[in-house]
Design a protein around this motif. Structure first.
Motif, short mmCIF file in Angstrom:
data_model
loop_
_atom_site.label_atom_id
_atom_site.label_comp_id
_atom_site.label_asym_id
_atom_site.label_seq_id
_atom_site.Cartn_x
_atom_site.Cartn_y
_atom_site.Cartn_z
N ARG A 1 0.83 -1.22 0.00
CA ARG A 1 0.00 0.00 0.00
C ARG A 1 0.86 1.26 0.00
O ARG A 1 0.51 2.27 -0.62
N ALA A 2 1.99 1.21 0.70
CA ALA A 2 2.86 2.38 0.78
C ALA A 2 3.55 2.68 -0.55
O ALA A 2 4.12 3.77 -0.72
N LEU A 3 3.52 1.73 -1.48
CA LEU A 3 4.19 1.91 -2.75
C LEU A 3 3.27 2.48 -3.83
O LEU A 3 3.72 2.82 -4.92
N VAL A 4 1.97 2.57 -3.51
CA VAL A 4 1.01 3.00 -4.52
C VAL A 4 1.26 4.43 -4.98
O VAL A 4 1.38 4.71 -6.18
N ASP A 5 1.35 5.35 -4.04
CA ASP A 5 1.52 6.76 -4.41
C ASP A 5 2.83 7.01 -5.16
O ASP A 5 2.81 7.69 -6.21
N PRO A 6 3.98 6.50 -4.69
CA PRO A 6 5.22 6.72 -5.47
C PRO A 6 5.15 6.13 -6.87
O PRO A 6 5.65 6.74 -7.83
N THR A 7 4.53 4.96 -7.01
CA THR A 7 4.43 4.33 -8.33
C THR A 7 3.53 5.16 -9.25
O THR A 7 3.87 5.41 -10.42
N ARG A 8 2.40 5.58 -8.72
CA ARG A 8 1.49 6.42 -9.50
C ARG A 8 2.18 7.71 -9.93
O ARG A 8 2.06 8.15 -11.09
N ASP A 9 2.95 8.31 -9.03
CA ASP A 9 3.63 9.57 -9.35
C ASP A 9 4.67 9.38 -10.45
O ASP A 9 4.82 10.25 -11.32
N ILE A 10 5.39 8.26 -10.41
CA ILE A 10 6.39 8.00 -11.45
C ILE A 10 5.71 7.87 -12.81
O ILE A 10 6.15 8.46 -13.80
N LEU A 11 4.63 7.11 -12.86
CA LEU A 11 3.93 6.92 -14.13
C LEU A 11 3.34 8.23 -14.63
O LEU A 11 3.42 8.55 -15.83
N ARG A 12 2.77 9.01 -13.72
CA ARG A 12 2.19 10.30 -14.12
C ARG A 12 3.27 11.26 -14.60
O ARG A 12 3.02 12.10 -15.48
N ASP B 1 -1.98 8.84 -17.75
CA ASP B 1 -3.20 9.09 -16.97
C ASP B 1 -3.48 7.84 -16.14
O ASP B 1 -3.86 6.81 -16.68
N VAL B 2 -3.28 7.93 -14.82
CA VAL B 2 -3.30 6.74 -13.96
C VAL B 2 -4.52 6.73 -13.05
O VAL B 2 -4.80 7.70 -12.34
N GLU B 3 -5.23 5.61 -13.08
CA GLU B 3 -6.32 5.35 -12.15
C GLU B 3 -5.92 4.15 -11.29
O GLU B 3 -5.41 3.15 -11.81
N PHE C 1 7.92 -13.96 -12.29
CA PHE C 1 7.52 -13.63 -13.65
C PHE C 1 8.38 -12.51 -14.20
O PHE C 1 8.82 -12.53 -15.36
N VAL C 2 8.66 -11.52 -13.36
CA VAL C 2 9.52 -10.40 -13.76
C VAL C 2 10.92 -10.92 -14.08
O VAL C 2 11.55 -10.50 -15.06
N ARG C 3 11.42 -11.82 -13.25
CA ARG C 3 12.74 -12.42 -13.52
C ARG C 3 12.75 -13.13 -14.87
O ARG C 3 13.70 -13.02 -15.65
N ALA C 4 11.70 -13.91 -15.13
CA ALA C 4 11.64 -14.66 -16.38
C ALA C 4 11.60 -13.75 -17.60
O ALA C 4 12.10 -14.10 -18.67
N LEU C 5 11.02 -12.57 -17.45
CA LEU C 5 10.95 -11.60 -18.54
C LEU C 5 12.29 -10.88 -18.75
O LEU C 5 12.47 -10.18 -19.75
N GLY C 6 13.20 -11.04 -17.78
CA GLY C 6 14.48 -10.34 -17.86
C GLY C 6 14.39 -8.89 -17.43
O GLY C 6 15.27 -8.09 -17.75
N ALA C 7 13.33 -8.54 -16.72
CA ALA C 7 13.13 -7.16 -16.28
C ALA C 7 13.80 -6.93 -14.93
O ALA C 7 14.04 -7.87 -14.18
N PRO C 8 14.07 -5.68 -14.59
CA PRO C 8 14.62 -5.39 -13.26
C PRO C 8 13.62 -5.76 -12.17
O PRO C 8 12.41 -5.75 -12.39
N ARG C 9 14.12 -6.06 -10.99
CA ARG C 9 13.24 -6.41 -9.87
C ARG C 9 13.02 -5.22 -8.93
O ARG C 9 12.30 -5.35 -7.94
N ASP C 10 13.62 -4.10 -9.26
CA ASP C 10 13.41 -2.89 -8.48
C ASP C 10 12.18 -2.17 -9.02
O ASP C 10 12.13 -1.80 -10.21
N LEU C 11 11.18 -1.97 -8.18
CA LEU C 11 9.91 -1.40 -8.62
C LEU C 11 10.09 -0.04 -9.25
O LEU C 11 9.54 0.24 -10.34
N ARG C 12 10.83 0.85 -8.63
CA ARG C 12 10.96 2.20 -9.16
C ARG C 12 11.69 2.21 -10.50
O ARG C 12 11.36 3.00 -11.39
N GLU C 13 12.65 1.32 -10.65
CA GLU C 13 13.36 1.24 -11.93
C GLU C 13 12.43 0.76 -13.03
O GLU C 13 12.43 1.29 -14.15
#
Length: 300
Positions: A20-31, A36-38, A95-107
């Motif tokens: 829950r504490a990660l919702v606002d920072p993630t939304r802000d990064i995308l915005r 347009d984030v809902e 799943f993120v590992r299998a895709l070869g994506a970073p595991r750091d949420l903000r990245e």
């Protein structure tokens, strides 16, 4: 860049509620990238699927949670045709590992606008999708214990915790499989049917699995002596556990588990609905649209 509608689907129970504490920072990064984030906080696993199934195909569905949420959202976008972005906020991130994506949420969130859409296979247990691995036997019991692991157990160690508890609680049992019409019988511990082939925070139970070959990989642990099992488990991280004798690997488009019947089945770490009789696993090639940045290759 024109604003793109993004639905941020959140599992509030991920990481013991800390997501829950990660919702606002993630939304802000995308915005900050003009999107347009809902935000939708899921009420249940079924709700996550319903939300993803009801969106417009042009919507980006960003799933903030772990592998269980990713599988539920994937089930929904298979219906809507929308694009899915897995944002790692769970303990495993397989799943993120299998895709070869970073595991750091903000990245991941910051690099998402530069990512290229790709298509990956989806495994099916009957009519229920899974992205990583379906397990029966030892792994299922270990999953039960891992899901109940105390919060102080690090994400990378929850499967080891569950595995240690499971090892003292079960014995080898009869296993009968039919893979593309050919039957295989064992006395053994475990069956793992893989799409990505990854689970347990980095374990490569199906080391040769690929999400773009239209096939499922099957790994069976046969009648290995109990005292040897713990020595095999660390090899799951490197994928060197398959020896062709005690640990055997197969591949096929249709996998049927004839025995054991009625055994607990886990899909992407979540307990599946009980079922009697033969369980059938298939694959939907290139069925899932995914947006995920790829980690840069390490420099030489």
């Amino acid at each position: 860049m024109a604003a793109r509608r993004t639905l941020l689907v959140v599992n509030p129970a991920s990481r013991g509620g800390r997501t829950r504490a990660l919702v606002d920072p993630t939304r802000d990064i995308l915005r900050s990238h003009g999107w347009d984030v809902e935000v939708v906080v899921t009420e249940s696993a079924e709700h996550a699927t319903q939300v993803a199934a009801s969106v417009d195909p042009d919507t980006l569905v960003a799933a903030l949670g772990g592998d269980g949420l990713f599988a539920r959202v994937a089930a929904g976008v298979l219906t809507s045709g929308a694009l899915m972005a897995p944002l790692p906020a769970g303990r495993g991130a397989d799943f993120v590992r299998a895709l070869g994506a970073p595991r750091d949420l903000r990245e991941v969130a910051s690099r998402l606008p530069l990512a290229t859409e790709r298509r990956v296979d989806v495994g099916m247990s009957g009519d229920v999708p899974f992205l990583g691995v379906a397990t029966l036997g030892y792994d299922s019991l270990a999953n039960t214990y891992a899901n109940d692991a105390p919060s102080f157990v690090p994400g990378a160690l929850v499967y080891a915790y569950g595995g240690a508890r499971a090892l003292v609680r079960m014995d080898p049992h009869r296993i009968s499989l039919r893979i593309d019409g050919e039957t295989f019988d064992f006395t053994g511990w475990n069956v793992a049917i893989g799409n990505s082939g990854r689970y347990g925070a980095g374990m490569r139970v199906n080391p040769e699995a690929s999400m773009d070959d239209g096939l499922l990989d099957v790994t069976v642990v046969a009648d290995m002596p109990r005292h040897r099992y713990p020595a095999m488990l660390p090899k799951l991280y490197s994928g060197t556990h398959v020896d062709g004798r005690s640990v055997r690997a197969y591949r096929g488009a249709v996998v049927e588990v004839l025995e054991p019947t009625g055994a607990d089945l886990y899909l992407d770490g979540d307990l599946a609905a009980p079922a009697e009789g033969v369980r059938t696993f298939t694959v939907k090639p290139d069925a899932l649209r995914v947006l995920a940045p790829v980690s840069p290759a390490p420099s030489a």
